[in-house]
Write a protein that holds these residues in place. Structure first.
Motif, short mmCIF file in Angstrom:
data_model
loop_
_atom_site.label_atom_id
_atom_site.label_comp_id
_atom_site.label_asym_id
_atom_site.label_seq_id
_atom_site.Cartn_x
_atom_site.Cartn_y
_atom_site.Cartn_z
N PRO A 274 12.93 -58.34 5.99
CA PRO A 274 13.94 -57.34 6.33
C PRO A 274 14.24 -56.47 5.11
O PRO A 274 13.86 -56.81 4.00
CB PRO A 274 15.16 -58.20 6.65
N TYR A 276 16.76 -55.37 2.29
CA TYR A 276 17.78 -56.22 1.66
C TYR A 276 19.20 -55.76 1.98
O TYR A 276 19.46 -54.60 2.26
CB TYR A 276 17.57 -56.28 0.15
N SER A 324 19.15 -59.08 -6.34
CA SER A 324 19.59 -58.13 -7.36
C SER A 324 21.11 -58.01 -7.30
O SER A 324 21.75 -58.48 -6.35
CB SER A 324 18.95 -56.76 -7.14
N LYS A 445 14.52 -56.24 -9.51
CA LYS A 445 15.08 -57.40 -8.82
C LYS A 445 14.30 -58.63 -9.27
O LYS A 445 13.22 -58.50 -9.85
CB LYS A 445 14.93 -57.24 -7.30
P1 ADP Z 1 6.77 -57.29 -1.99
O1 ADP Z 1 7.54 -58.34 -2.68
O2 ADP Z 1 5.98 -57.83 -0.84
O3 ADP Z 1 5.98 -56.44 -2.92
P2 ADP Z 1 8.98 -55.38 -1.76
O4 ADP Z 1 9.18 -55.53 -3.20
O5 ADP Z 1 8.82 -54.03 -1.22
O6 ADP Z 1 7.77 -56.27 -1.25
O7 ADP Z 1 10.20 -56.01 -0.98
C1 ADP Z 1 10.33 -57.35 -0.65
C2 ADP Z 1 11.76 -57.58 -0.27
O8 ADP Z 1 12.58 -57.24 -1.37
C3 ADP Z 1 12.26 -56.75 0.90
O9 ADP Z 1 13.05 -57.58 1.70
C4 ADP Z 1 13.09 -55.69 0.22
O10 ADP Z 1 14.11 -55.18 1.05
C5 ADP Z 1 13.66 -56.48 -0.92
N1 ADP Z 1 14.20 -55.64 -2.00
C6 ADP Z 1 13.74 -54.45 -2.44
N2 ADP Z 1 14.55 -53.97 -3.40
C7 ADP Z 1 15.55 -54.87 -3.57
C8 ADP Z 1 16.70 -54.94 -4.41
N3 ADP Z 1 17.01 -54.00 -5.29
N4 ADP Z 1 17.48 -56.03 -4.29
C9 ADP Z 1 17.20 -57.01 -3.43
N5 ADP Z 1 16.14 -56.99 -2.63
C10 ADP Z 1 15.32 -55.94 -2.68
#
Ligand code: ADP
Ligand code: MG
Length: 698
Positions: A274, A276, A324, A445
């Motif tokens: 989902p 975040y 984060s 994060k």
């Molecule tokens: P992956 O880890 O597969 O590369 P992403 O980094 O795009 O994928 O995102 C994975 C998860 O981290 C998603 O649920 C996303 O919403 C969440 N996410 C992205 N940015 C943040 C943030 N600043 N704080 C917390 N969760 C985050």
């Protein structure tokens, strides 16, 4: 056909609905409660309850429930209908502010670890207005906390809310030191990536181990597993696609921001992530997601397996907790900034996390400990039980430069003086090896990857929020007293890096050599099992930190340790009993039938063609008979091990006993059974094989 934006959140009493259905005054008070935690008075509660009920009834709801998260790890609900009798024999639909705010479920059967003596069976539930109410089926669900009358938390939400509060308080102290007077709150957010397996119900029904324990207790490796890496991000099969489509619809209606979906490494394994949101809502949403996954799967003739290790030798399922912290105006405190001052602030928060993870490795390990996850950690493609932090080479180089007062050798050579220099822009490290780290910095994060797929994310986030709050508290105490802020900050960051360098590891976490280095040279903890780590919840340093911050009382901690260990013991004992049962009722008889038929065939062949050696039959019979003897012997050993359990009230001792006798006995019993499976003709084997199950969905 309606579009997603038409029905997104249609089952949620969210801000749009509140604005539309509440008077301006009521809306404003409720908003204050949600945003600032202001107490809600009863007239406002009555107005909100009335609006909620009218909205829910118009959508076909007949019941309401306080929806809470007891220590079982799943959610609980007890439905009450809205009906109240009217004098003329009809009914009216009623729901009061009192009913909204507080519930008194008869909750005597929920685990309390001794916090709630059964004679005062009733705990109470209290509305958490920061998580929106929603309709599930025909029931209005009100997210609530669950406490005993003594005020002890009996659930996972209460300490999570407390941990968010303390983190906010300590982070604000730091922000004030950096001259930020406008931030009102600091909020921790999380995006949990959820892994799961999908298999057909037909296969599931034929496996008592899956039905009773959620994982297979027997099963030889299939000829084709995940070796070819052809499943990861592969084309989604039609049966799975239909499931995902349906699942997304259900989640979107509940306002859950389901965003990405793909196949995972193992055959039949998939992931849903989902967008975040705050740790509190993300936890509620993740619980709902797990529940709805199972419901939707059933509609498609499938079963969704959330166990951490449903198949030995095949990838397990985890949950990546992307965490984060940000201010209420949306500034991510784990994001490197554009000015020297912002960068110094970023480095402070980064160091607070590094210190927290090193100081409380044990609490993080404990927060993901279950019998199921013990099988996953350190196995195929899963992080080890040793906690370390991946920062990436660039950020690591920056920290080294600060630690040693030497120039940073990045793109340009520069001295790192905090508050003066701009940090170099880090490229997000996308190399594959960072996938092996249990705790990785991914640009803005941290991704905590040790959570098991069935874990509630509450526990991990409680510990993370609290441990980081504790680092920040220590930092703030020090910096508030400092004569020269910048010098003190620089020294403090240097000191943190020096003291906690051992927790930073950018190499391959799956490597055996790393485990040796981590434990022998760096002195990092390696708690392999729940029985190993859970007693350390009560270590004085942990009790001191969590009680002084007000996240848990000592009694609450002890009760949680006991409940987690009881769960561990019960899960393992159920598995062992299931194995013994499967051996006696199905496996041993099947092998015996097969060997008897082989013997009969061999006799017939020999009678018809005297002089034939029949070495195929005779060798197979000999091997299978020997294996059967071994199976029975190992099964008897396991029964004996079980007889030794349950003799003590000391749950710490009991869990160690189970770890040392029952679990090894199960491993020993499995080996000859899996060997026999490979030698037994398919039509005789009583269960679908790994190959059948893993490739069952079309
Ligand atoms: P992956 O880890 O597969 O590369 P992403 O980094 O795009 O994928 O995102 C994975 C998860 O981290 C998603 O649920 C996303 O919403 C969440 N996410 C992205 N940015 C943040 C943030 N600043 N704080 C917390 N969760 C985050
Ligand atoms: Mg990820």
């Amino acid at each position: 056909m309606s579009t997603v934006s038409d029905y997104f959140g249609s089952q949620v009493f969210d801000d749009r609905v509140m604005r539309a259905t509440l008077s301006a005054d009521v809306y404003a008070s409720l908003r204050k409660t949600i945003d600032e935690g202001k107490e809600l008075d009863i007239t406002v509660a009555n107005a909100v309850a009335e609006a909620m009920k009218d909205w829910a009834v118009a959508k076909g709801a007949t019941h309401f429930t306080h929806w809470f998260q007891p220590l079982t790890g799943i959610t609980a609900e007890k439905h009450d209908s809205f009906i109240a009798p009217a004098p003329d024999g009809s009914v009216i639909m009623e729901f009061s502010g009192k009913e909204l705010i507080k519930g008194e479920p008869d909750a005597s059967s929920f685990p309390s670890g001794g916090l709630r003596a059964t004679f005062e069976a009733r705990g109470y539930t209290a509305w958490d207005p920061t998580s929106y109410a929603f309709i599930k089926g025909k029931t209005l669900c009100i997210p609530t906390a669950f406490c005993s009358y003594g005020g002890h938390a009996l659930d996972k939400k209460t300490p999570l809310l407390r941990s968010m509060e303390v983190l906010s308080r300590q982070a604000l102290r730091i922000l004030r030191l950096f001259g930020n007077d406008s931030a009102k709150r600091v909020v921790s957010s999380v995006g949990p990536e959820q892994e799961y397996f999908l298999i057909t119900k037909e296969m599931y029904d034929q496996r008592p181990d899956l039905r009773f324990t959620g994982r297979t207790l027997f099963g030889a490796k299939p000829p084709k597993g995940q070796e070819l890496d052809d499943h990861y991000f592969g084309v989604i099969k039609p049966g799975v696609a239909a499931f995902m489509e349906d699942l997304n619809d259900e989640l979107w209606k509940l306002g859950i921001l389901a965003k990405t979906e793909h196949n995972e490494v193992a055959p039949a394994q998939h992931e849903l992530a989902p967008i975040y949101t705050t740790t509190n809502i993300a936890t509620d949403h993740n619980q709902l997601t797990m529940e709805i996954m199972q419901k939707v799967a059933a509609r498609h003739g499938l079963v969704c397996l959330l166990h951490e290790k449903p198949f030995a030798g095949v990838n397990g399922s985890g949950k990546h907790n992307n965490w984060s912290i940000a201010t209420d105006s949306g500034v991510n405190l784990l994001s490197p900034g554009d000015t020297p001052y912002e960068n110094a602030q970023f480095l402070l928060f980064l160091c607070a996390v590094i210190k927290a993870v090193d100081d409380y490795q044990d609490l993080l390990r404990i927060s993901v400990a279950t019998a199921g996850n013990d099988h996953r950690l350190g196995a195929n493609e899963a992080p080890p039980a040793v906690i370390s932090i991946f920062l990436g080479d660039e950020l690591d180089a920056v920290l080294r430069a600060i630690e040693t007062d030497t120039p940073y050798e990045g793109a340009e050579r520069m001295q790192m003086k905090l508050g003066v220099d701009v940090l170099p822009k880090f490229n997000r490290d996308t190399t594959d090896r960072n996938r092996t780290s249990p705790f990785a910095f991914t640009g803005n994060k941290f991704e905590f990857r040790m959570l098991g797929s069935s874990n509630s994310i509450a526990c991990a986030n409680i510990m993370l929020n609290s441990a980081v709050a504790e680092s920040l508290r220590i930092y703030a105490d020090r910096l508030e007293q400092a004569e020269d802020f910048e010098t003190a900050l620089h020294e403090m960051i240097k000191e943190t890096i020096r003291e906690h360098r051992r927790i930073i590891f950018n190499g391959n976490g799956y490597d055996e050599a790393w485990i040796r280095e981590a434990t022998q040279e760096r002195g990092l903890l390696n708690y392999r099992t729940t029985a190993d780590c859970m007693p350390h919840l009560m270590d004085p340093k942990n009790v001191r930190m969590l009680t002084s911050l007000g996240v848990f009382t000592e009694d609450e901690l002890r009760s949680r340790r006991d409940i987690m260990l009881e769960n561990y013991c019960k899960s393992v004992v159920i598995e062992a009993n299931t194995m013994i049962n499967m051996v006696h009722k199905r496996i041993a008889p099947a092998i015996t039938r097969f060997t008897a038929d082989l013997a009969a065939q061999m006799a017939a062949k020999k009678a018809a063609f005297p002089g034939l050696a029949c070495s195929y039959e005779s060798e197979l019979i000999a091997r299978l008979s020997a294996l059967t003897d071994k199976i029975v012997e190992k099964s008897n050993d396991l029964e004996k091990a079980l007889l030794g359990c349950g003799m003590t009230e000391d749950i710490v001792y009991e869990s160690a006993l189970i770890r040392d006798t029952v679990l090894p006995g199960m491993t020993e019993l499995r080996i000859p059974c899996d060997e026999a499976e490979l030698l037994t003709a398919k039509s005789y084997w009583p269960f679908p094989t790994y190959g059948d199950i893993l490739f069952s969905v079309r």
